[in-house]
Design a protein around this motif. Structure first.
Motif, short mmCIF file in Angstrom:
data_model
loop_
_atom_site.label_atom_id
_atom_site.label_comp_id
_atom_site.label_asym_id
_atom_site.label_seq_id
_atom_site.Cartn_x
_atom_site.Cartn_y
_atom_site.Cartn_z
N LEU A 27 0.83 -1.19 0.00
CA LEU A 27 0.00 0.00 0.00
C LEU A 27 0.87 1.24 0.00
N HIS A 28 0.31 2.32 -0.48
CA HIS A 28 1.01 3.61 -0.42
C HIS A 28 0.33 4.41 0.69
N ALA A 29 1.09 4.82 1.68
CA ALA A 29 0.54 5.58 2.80
C ALA A 29 1.34 6.85 2.99
N GLU A 30 0.60 7.94 3.20
CA GLU A 30 1.23 9.24 3.46
C GLU A 30 0.66 9.80 4.75
N LEU A 31 1.54 10.30 5.59
CA LEU A 31 1.12 10.95 6.81
C LEU A 31 0.66 12.36 6.47
N VAL A 32 -0.54 12.72 6.89
CA VAL A 32 -1.10 14.05 6.63
C VAL A 32 -1.15 14.79 7.95
N GLU A 33 -0.40 15.86 8.01
CA GLU A 33 -0.37 16.64 9.24
C GLU A 33 -1.35 17.80 9.14
N GLY A 34 -2.06 18.01 10.20
CA GLY A 34 -3.02 19.11 10.28
C GLY A 34 -3.43 19.22 11.72
N GLU A 35 -4.67 19.64 11.94
CA GLU A 35 -5.12 19.71 13.33
C GLU A 35 -5.28 18.31 13.90
N ASP A 36 -5.55 17.32 13.04
CA ASP A 36 -5.59 15.92 13.44
C ASP A 36 -4.48 15.18 12.70
N CYS A 37 -4.10 14.03 13.22
CA CYS A 37 -3.08 13.22 12.56
C CYS A 37 -3.81 12.12 11.80
N ALA A 38 -3.48 11.97 10.53
CA ALA A 38 -4.16 10.98 9.71
C ALA A 38 -3.22 10.46 8.63
N LEU A 39 -3.60 9.32 8.07
CA LEU A 39 -2.88 8.74 6.93
C LEU A 39 -3.83 8.73 5.74
N HIS A 40 -3.31 9.01 4.57
CA HIS A 40 -4.02 8.76 3.33
C HIS A 40 -3.42 7.48 2.77
N VAL A 41 -4.29 6.49 2.50
CA VAL A 41 -3.82 5.17 2.09
C VAL A 41 -4.49 4.79 0.78
N ARG A 42 -3.67 4.25 -0.14
CA ARG A 42 -4.18 3.73 -1.41
C ARG A 42 -3.28 2.58 -1.83
N PHE A 43 -3.73 1.86 -2.85
CA PHE A 43 -2.88 0.80 -3.38
C PHE A 43 -1.66 1.42 -4.04
N ALA A 44 -0.55 0.71 -4.00
CA ALA A 44 0.65 1.16 -4.71
C ALA A 44 0.34 1.22 -6.20
N ASP A 45 0.97 2.15 -6.90
CA ASP A 45 0.72 2.35 -8.32
C ASP A 45 1.20 1.19 -9.17
N ASP A 46 2.31 0.63 -8.83
CA ASP A 46 2.96 -0.39 -9.64
C ASP A 46 2.37 -1.77 -9.33
N GLU A 47 1.68 -2.36 -10.30
CA GLU A 47 1.05 -3.66 -10.08
C GLU A 47 2.07 -4.74 -9.74
N ARG A 48 3.25 -4.67 -10.36
CA ARG A 48 4.30 -5.65 -10.06
C ARG A 48 4.73 -5.55 -8.60
#
Length: 86
Positions: A27-48
């Protein structure tokens, strides 16, 4: 564009650890900083990469279930099963 979900986490340190754990599972996960702490998560782009991640984790689960003293390592666009330290 691929679907993205938001995962709220209670603190930044947990977010950092989860980011690494999710990336290790295809999975591709990015930490999003703001007033709350959250991750944006999606499938990795590369199918391989996704295929390699899923296969690696399935092999690791099998090895653990069988109590085999082997590890899985990525190599040459695939993976290799062998003893630790090889």
């Amino acid at each position: 564009m691929s679907e993205t979900i938001t995962v709220d986490v209670p603190r930044m340190s947990l977010g950092n650890e989860l980011t690494a754990a999710l990336c290790a599972r295809g999975l591709h996960a990015e930490l999003v900083e703001g007033e709350d702490c959250a991750l944006h998560v999606r499938f990795a782009d590369d199918e391989r990469e996704r295929l390699l991640d899923v296969a690696t984790h399935a092999i690791e689960a099998f090895l653990a279930e069988q109590s085999l003293p082997l590890v899985v390592q990525r190599a040459d666009g695939g993976c290799v099963v062998g003893p630790p330290g090889d």
